[in-house]
Design a protein around this motif. Sequence first.
Motif, PDB file in Angstrom:
ATOM      1  N   TRP A 239     -65.368  41.047  69.108  1.00 44.51           N
ATOM      2  CA  TRP A 239     -65.884  42.393  68.889  1.00 44.51           C
ATOM      3  C   TRP A 239     -66.710  42.856  70.098  1.00 44.51           C
ATOM      4  CZ3 TRP A 239     -68.360  41.111  63.480  1.00 44.51           C
ATOM      5  CH2 TRP A 239     -67.337  40.924  62.551  1.00 44.51           C
ATOM      6  N   PRO A 240     -66.917  44.164  70.244  1.00 46.66           N
ATOM      7  CA  PRO A 240     -67.885  44.634  71.243  1.00 46.66           C
ATOM      8  C   PRO A 240     -69.272  44.057  70.927  1.00 46.66           C
ATOM      9  CG  PRO A 240     -66.535  46.443  70.435  1.00 46.66           C
ATOM     10  CD  PRO A 240     -66.226  45.269  69.564  1.00 46.66           C
ATOM     11  N   SER A 241     -69.935  43.534  71.944  1.00 46.96           N
ATOM     12  CA  SER A 241     -71.242  42.867  71.767  1.00 46.96           C
ATOM     13  C   SER A 241     -71.131  41.681  70.819  1.00 46.96           C
ATOM     14  CB  SER A 241     -72.302  43.857  71.246  1.00 46.96           C
ATOM     15  OG  SER A 241     -72.434  44.966  72.104  1.00 46.96           O
ATOM     16  N   GLY A 242     -69.935  41.094  70.746  1.00 47.91           N
ATOM     17  CA  GLY A 242     -69.714  39.997  69.811  1.00 47.91           C
ATOM     18  C   GLY A 242     -70.611  38.808  70.052  1.00 47.91           C
ATOM     19  N   GLN A 243     -70.873  38.480  71.339  1.00 47.22           N
ATOM     20  CA  GLN A 243     -71.742  37.345  71.625  1.00 47.22           C
ATOM     21  C   GLN A 243     -73.131  37.545  71.044  1.00 47.22           C
ATOM     22  OE1 GLN A 243     -70.615  36.882  76.026  1.00 47.22           O
ATOM     23  NE2 GLN A 243     -71.332  34.817  75.502  1.00 47.22           N
ATOM     24  N   TRP A 244     -73.662  38.756  71.160  1.00 46.92           N
ATOM     25  CA  TRP A 244     -74.997  39.045  70.632  1.00 46.92           C
ATOM     26  C   TRP A 244     -75.006  38.978  69.105  1.00 46.92           C
ATOM     27  CZ3 TRP A 244     -78.999  38.858  73.729  1.00 46.92           C
ATOM     28  CH2 TRP A 244     -78.814  39.117  75.090  1.00 46.92           C
ATOM     29  N   ILE A 245     -73.945  39.492  68.511  1.00 46.56           N
ATOM     30  CA  ILE A 245     -73.871  39.474  67.042  1.00 46.56           C
ATOM     31  C   ILE A 245     -73.801  38.034  66.540  1.00 46.56           C
ATOM     32  CG2 ILE A 245     -72.443  40.095  65.047  1.00 46.56           C
ATOM     33  CD1 ILE A 245     -71.559  42.589  66.640  1.00 46.56           C
ATOM     34  N   VAL A 246     -72.907  37.229  67.135  1.00 48.89           N
ATOM     35  CA  VAL A 246     -72.769  35.832  66.713  1.00 48.89           C
ATOM     36  C   VAL A 246     -74.068  35.068  66.962  1.00 48.89           C
ATOM     37  CG1 VAL A 246     -71.562  33.657  67.157  1.00 48.89           C
ATOM     38  CG2 VAL A 246     -70.274  35.797  67.020  1.00 48.89           C
ATOM     39  N   GLY A 247     -74.691  35.319  68.123  1.00 49.68           N
ATOM     40  CA  GLY A 247     -75.954  34.649  68.419  1.00 49.68           C
ATOM     41  C   GLY A 247     -77.039  35.001  67.417  1.00 49.68           C
ATOM     42  N   ALA A 248     -77.090  36.292  67.030  1.00 47.02           N
ATOM     43  CA  ALA A 248     -78.100  36.723  66.055  1.00 47.02           C
ATOM     44  C   ALA A 248     -77.862  36.083  64.692  1.00 47.02           C
ATOM     45  CB  ALA A 248     -78.089  38.245  65.939  1.00 47.02           C
ATOM     46  N   VAL A 249     -76.588  36.012  64.291  1.00 43.68           N
ATOM     47  CA  VAL A 249     -76.264  35.376  63.016  1.00 43.68           C
ATOM     48  C   VAL A 249     -76.662  33.894  63.052  1.00 43.68           C
ATOM     49  CG1 VAL A 249     -74.373  34.660  61.508  1.00 43.68           C
ATOM     50  CG2 VAL A 249     -74.426  36.988  62.412  1.00 43.68           C
ATOM     51  N   GLY A 250     -76.305  33.219  64.154  1.00 45.04           N
ATOM     52  CA  GLY A 250     -76.663  31.810  64.270  1.00 45.04           C
ATOM     53  C   GLY A 250     -78.162  31.595  64.222  1.00 45.04           C
ATOM     54  N   ALA A 251     -78.900  32.445  64.942  1.00 48.16           N
ATOM     55  CA  ALA A 251     -80.353  32.333  64.928  1.00 48.16           C
ATOM     56  C   ALA A 251     -80.906  32.571  63.524  1.00 48.16           C
ATOM     57  CB  ALA A 251     -80.965  33.321  65.915  1.00 48.16           C
ATOM     58  N   GLY A 252     -80.286  33.527  62.808  1.00 53.55           N
ATOM     59  CA  GLY A 252     -80.723  33.793  61.440  1.00 53.55           C
ATOM     60  C   GLY A 252     -80.483  32.623  60.508  1.00 53.55           C
ATOM     61  N   VAL A 253     -79.316  31.973  60.652  1.00 48.52           N
ATOM     62  CA  VAL A 253     -79.006  30.807  59.814  1.00 48.52           C
ATOM     63  C   VAL A 253     -79.954  29.655  60.143  1.00 48.52           C
ATOM     64  CG1 VAL A 253     -77.257  29.058  59.290  1.00 48.52           C
ATOM     65  CG2 VAL A 253     -76.594  31.459  59.509  1.00 48.52           C
ATOM     66  N   ALA A 254     -80.209  29.443  61.442  1.00 52.59           N
ATOM     67  CA  ALA A 254     -81.135  28.379  61.833  1.00 52.59           C
ATOM     68  C   ALA A 254     -82.533  28.648  61.292  1.00 52.59           C
ATOM     69  CB  ALA A 254     -81.167  28.255  63.355  1.00 52.59           C
ATOM     70  N   ALA A 255     -82.979  29.906  61.388  1.00 50.55           N
ATOM     71  CA  ALA A 255     -84.297  30.261  60.862  1.00 50.55           C
ATOM     72  C   ALA A 255     -84.356  30.067  59.354  1.00 50.55           C
ATOM     73  CB  ALA A 255     -84.628  31.707  61.231  1.00 50.55           C
TER      74      ALA A 255
END
Length: 280
Positions: free
Chosen positions: A156-172
């Motif tokens: 997706w557009p800005s997909g890396q940022w979206i995936v990174g944010a989701v990962g950070a959210g799951v880790a948190a």
Amino acid sequence: MGFDGVVRDGTRQARRVAKGRAVGVAARAGFVARGALYALVGVLALRVAFAADGGQQADRGGALTEIADKPFGNALLWLLALALAGMALWRLSEALFGQAGPDGRRAGKRLASAGRAVFYGVVGYSVLAYVTGDKGSGSGSSDRQSDDVTATALGWPSGQWIVGAVGAGVAAAGVWIAVRAVRRTYHKHLRLNEMSTPVRRTVDTLGVVGGTGRGAVFAAAGAFVVVAAARHEPGEAKGMDDVLRSFRDTPAGPWLLVAVALALVAFGLFSWACARWRRV
């Protein structure tokens, strides 16, 4: 009675149903089902820890296959699917009308209940799909599914940022789960006065150990998603099976995985305690 009166009356009746005995029974059945899944995944992870051939898939899919292979397996899976649907219904009622307790109607708590309702609805649907013949839906590898979803999102557009944010959210979320377990915040949800001292100590041990282990698995899964985003490599994201195997591949060897597996079994047992003593 005008339209507003009809709406108010309907809302009152819906609230009575949501707080009634039927939804309470559904919630307790859901805790039993959740406990069964976590306990089974923990047992499968124990097999993985020492299996020379890699062992069976240690995730929800592996647990469903394990149940299906037992006598009356399909009947048990039907009960599991219905119980998880009951859990979703109870969480939905909390989202609509508030949780038990003095601060249960806060927006944050209701939003969290809505998220849990969606989660348990999806899990219950996957079990139902499995038992009705779609074996790939409920028992597909969590690792493959994680790769597919991550690959799609990275495109997706800005997909890396979206995936990174989701990962950070799951880790948190994993860290949050572990901290809440250590702080024993689950006390406010349990009828502790109905437990004997030995039972309360046992439930406390299961809650702290199980919640900490569960949080560690979520935190590790989120960290792998962040790595996948940073490297733009979908394969770096891991489902539960690969996350658990990653504990085995640390310098601690299989013993760290054994500790995490036992913690997941403990969380399963804690869920069964919640089925008995949780305020719903």
